[in-house]
Design an enzyme around this catalytic site. Structure first.
Site, PDB file in Angstrom:
ATOM      1  CG  HIS A  81      -1.902  -0.955   1.018  1.00 37.04           C
ATOM      2  ND1 HIS A  81      -2.718  -1.206   0.183  1.00 37.04           N
ATOM      3  CD2 HIS A  81      -2.448  -1.928   2.276  1.00 37.04           C
ATOM      4  CE1 HIS A  81      -3.927  -2.192   0.649  1.00 37.04           C
ATOM      5  NE2 HIS A  81      -3.288  -2.653   1.485  1.00 37.04           N
ATOM      6  CG  ASP A 118      -2.905  -8.327   0.733  1.00 34.02           C
ATOM      7  OD1 ASP A 118      -2.283  -8.600   1.766  1.00 34.02           O
ATOM      8  OD2 ASP A 118      -3.923  -7.598   0.738  1.00 34.02           O
ATOM      9  CG  HIS A 120      -6.514  -5.169   1.358  1.00 32.92           C
ATOM     10  ND1 HIS A 120      -6.259  -6.041   2.572  1.00 32.92           N
ATOM     11  CD2 HIS A 120      -8.070  -4.829   1.957  1.00 32.92           C
ATOM     12  CE1 HIS A 120      -6.864  -6.260   3.722  1.00 32.92           C
ATOM     13  NE2 HIS A 120      -7.845  -5.478   3.358  1.00 32.92           N
ATOM     14  CG  ASP A 205      -4.945  -9.820   3.301  1.00 35.20           C
ATOM     15  OD1 ASP A 205      -4.758 -10.352   2.377  1.00 35.20           O
ATOM     16  OD2 ASP A 205      -4.595  -8.708   3.668  1.00 35.20           O
TER      17      ASP A 205
HETATM   18 ZN   LIG Z   1      -3.945  -7.041   2.594  1.00 33.61          ZN
END
Ligand SMILES: [Zn+2]
Length: 302
Positions: A81, A118, A120, A205
């Site tokens: 991120h 991931d 996200h 995740d």
């Molecule tokens: Zn994540």
């Protein structure tokens, strides 16, 4: 371990000095919050510096003449991120981006694939490489979800048009769709791109037990995706494979999933390909991605 000066120098291939210095100053003052998710302590700068350094050291090891063919860097904090000038989402420096730039600058790799599974979207990694044709960024992520980026229509810009492949999936997506996306979309696109190094932003995740998202991947799914990536590396001519840890917030699921990954990485050869049916999510993605990558034009549900 690499010297801190070497690690710091390599960060500057992704982050401007002002960003690195801001994190360093914040830690020197004892830390504090950057945003609601991203809180630092006195040790955060060193931890983040060495996390990026670990990803770099992994790339160096993979590039060595007698180095391993596959490696996993179990680093924290995660990185995908972190944008060039912005820490967010638990991430201070973008480890996988630093590793990719290191591979290109120090080891002469012409093209690098980053697969981000991931749950996200790796907004930071996308931001770093959106205009860079040397790095193919493929992301499978739940959408909509934090951080809100990663729309299917975002495919890179300028010289990097086409070298961003966003594969958003709905909540509830499990092993079958994830594995099909890797086998039927990411792998053929990667074969056409012909990277000399494959990196994976390996977050865990998307696991069905993870509290931060709503996907339903299991250890077997991560095992299957890792196997597909190993077969891809073999098909590319035995290019090295480096994986860096991203998210994963249910510690039992994280441990079992990483162990399943490591078993595939440690095996002498990639596992044989099984029959993976083309999932509707992958067929739909292939039809869209085929505009930039004709290699996936023939993928259809079945
Ligand atoms: Zn994540």
């Amino acid at each position: 371990m690499l010297a801190p000066e070497v690690e710091r120098e390599a960060l500057l291939a992704v982050h401007p000095p002002a960003h690195v210095e801001a994190i360093e100053r914040l830690s020197a003052r004892g830390g504090g919050p950057i945003d609601l998710d991203t809180v630092t302590s006195a040790g955060s700068y060193d931890a983040a510096l060495h996390a990026a350094g670990g990803a770099m050291a992994m790339v160096d090891a993979l590039a060595a003449a007698d180095g391993p063919q596959a490696a996993f860097s179990a680093l924290r904090p995660p990185g995908h991120h972190a944008e060039p000038t912005r820490a967010m989402g638990f991430c201070l420096f973008n480890n996988v981006a630093v590793a990719a730039r290191r591979a290109i600058a120090a080891h002469g790799h012409a093209r690098v694939l980053i697969l981000d599974w991931d749950v996200h979207h790796g907004n930071g990694t996308e931001a770093v490489f959106a205009e860079d044709p040397a790095v193919l960024f493929c992301s499978i992520h739940q959408w909509p979800l934090y951080p809100g980026t990663g729309a299917a229509s975002d495919a890179g810009r300028g010289a990097g048009a086409g070298t961003t492949v966003n594969l958003p999936v709905p909540a509830g997506t499990g092993d079958d769709a994830y594995t099909s996306l890797v086998e039927h979309v990411v792998a053929p696109v990667a074969l056409a791109f012909a990277p000399e190094l494959v990196l994976v932003s390996a977050g865990y995740d998307a696991h069905r037990d993870d509290p931060l998202a709503g996907c339903r991947v299991t250890e077997r799914g991560y095992e299957a995706m890792t196997g597909a990536v190993r077969r891809l590396c073999a098909e590319l001519g035995d290019v090295p494979l480096g994986m860096v840890l991203e998210g994963g917030y249910e510690l039992g699921a994280l441990a079992r999933s990483v162990a399943a990954t490591l078993e595939v990485l440690a095996a002498d050869a990639p596992p044989p390909a099984g029959e993976v049916p083309v999932h509707p999510v992958a067929a739909e993605a292939a039809a869209r991605v085929a505009r930039d990558w004709p290699a996936v034009a023939g993928v259809s549900e079945g």
